[in-house]
Write a protein that holds these residues in place. Structure first.
Motif, short mmCIF file in Angstrom:
data_model
loop_
_atom_site.label_atom_id
_atom_site.label_comp_id
_atom_site.label_asym_id
_atom_site.label_seq_id
_atom_site.Cartn_x
_atom_site.Cartn_y
_atom_site.Cartn_z
N UNK A 131 1.34 3.21 -12.53
CA UNK A 131 2.51 2.33 -12.55
C UNK A 131 3.18 2.28 -11.18
N UNK A 132 3.26 3.44 -10.52
CA UNK A 132 3.87 3.50 -9.19
C UNK A 132 3.01 2.75 -8.18
N UNK A 133 1.72 3.03 -8.18
CA UNK A 133 0.85 2.37 -7.20
C UNK A 133 0.76 0.87 -7.45
N UNK A 134 0.81 0.46 -8.71
CA UNK A 134 0.79 -0.97 -9.01
C UNK A 134 2.02 -1.66 -8.44
N UNK A 135 3.18 -1.03 -8.58
CA UNK A 135 4.41 -1.62 -8.05
C UNK A 135 4.34 -1.76 -6.53
N UNK A 136 3.84 -0.71 -5.87
CA UNK A 136 3.76 -0.75 -4.40
C UNK A 136 2.72 -1.77 -3.96
N UNK A 137 1.57 -1.75 -4.59
CA UNK A 137 0.51 -2.68 -4.20
C UNK A 137 0.93 -4.13 -4.40
N UNK A 138 1.57 -4.41 -5.51
CA UNK A 138 2.00 -5.78 -5.79
C UNK A 138 3.02 -6.25 -4.75
N UNK A 139 3.98 -5.37 -4.44
CA UNK A 139 5.01 -5.72 -3.46
C UNK A 139 4.42 -5.87 -2.06
N UNK A 140 3.54 -4.97 -1.71
CA UNK A 140 3.01 -4.94 -0.35
C UNK A 140 1.95 -5.99 -0.11
N UNK A 141 1.05 -6.16 -1.08
CA UNK A 141 -0.08 -7.06 -0.89
C UNK A 141 0.03 -8.36 -1.68
N UNK A 142 0.99 -8.41 -2.62
CA UNK A 142 1.16 -9.62 -3.41
C UNK A 142 0.05 -9.84 -4.41
N UNK A 143 -0.64 -8.76 -4.79
CA UNK A 143 -1.70 -8.86 -5.79
C UNK A 143 -1.51 -7.81 -6.85
N UNK A 144 -1.87 -8.12 -8.06
CA UNK A 144 -1.74 -7.16 -9.16
C UNK A 144 -2.74 -6.03 -8.97
N UNK A 145 -2.35 -4.85 -9.40
CA UNK A 145 -3.22 -3.68 -9.26
C UNK A 145 -4.23 -3.64 -10.40
#
Length: 197
Positions: free
Chosen positions: A183-197
């Protein structure tokens, strides 16, 4: 999550990410390792604070921790052939707080990731760690557990809103150390890269 006010909510043109652990952990904390894997192939530098390098568990003073972070972020940017403006800084708890202080004190970066930001010591909401927040003008992502004793969702929403850059807040299940790294990595990845984890 905060509402979009029309500004650029994510950092742009990011060349690398620098991550710092909490005061009682090291660069191999499971969440930081999971983040590095989730963000691949984006280069990630996981750092220890100087106390860990000396073999001490006592946290560093903020001025020493911030200087250490600034030095290593600058060297990492040099290795990547970019300026620090293309880096995202962040970390867990103390690491996120020191990253936010480095940015508030003038280190130019693309964005800031605050994982389990320690807004105040547990049970001491009168001892806020927020003085520097209004000096932050870059995109900020904060991810915290809904039951974090270092800052409730309401407290974090109120006090982190003083940053001048666009703010995104995500609350996940858990306390100061959420167990669901996905859940944490998904939030960061989505914000940073604009793609769903």
């Amino acid at each position: 999550m905060t509402e979009d006010d029309g500004t650029q909510r994510r950092p742009v043109d990011v060349a690398g990410v620098v991550l710092m652990p909490g005061a009682g952990a090291d660069r191999d904390h499971r969440t930081l390792v999971a983040l590095e894997a989730a963000l691949a192939p984006l280069p990630v530098l996981r750092l220890n604070f100087p106390n860990r390098e000396r073999g001490s568990r006592a946290p560093d003073r903020p001025d020493a921790a911030v200087a250490h972070l600034r030095e290593h972020a600058t060297a990492f940017a040099d290795r990547l052939g970019v300026r620090t403006e293309r880096l995202v800084l962040g970390g867990r708890s103390f690491g996120g707080r020191m990253s936010s202080m480095a940015v508030a004190h003038g280190l130019p970066v693309a964005g800031l990731v605050l994982l389990s930001y320690p807004l105040h010591p547990p049970g001491r909401p009168d001892r806020l760690r927020v003085e520097h927040l209004p000096d932050i003008a870059v995109p900020v992502l904060a991810v915290s557990g809904r039951r974090d004793p270092f800052g409730s969702p309401d407290e974090l929403t109120t006090h982190l809103s003083t940053v001048r850059g666009p703010l995104t807040i995500v609350f996940v299940t858990g306390d100061h150390s959420p167990k669901d790294d996905a859940a944490v990595t998904a939030a960061v990845r989505d914000w940073l890269l604009g793609t769903a984890f």
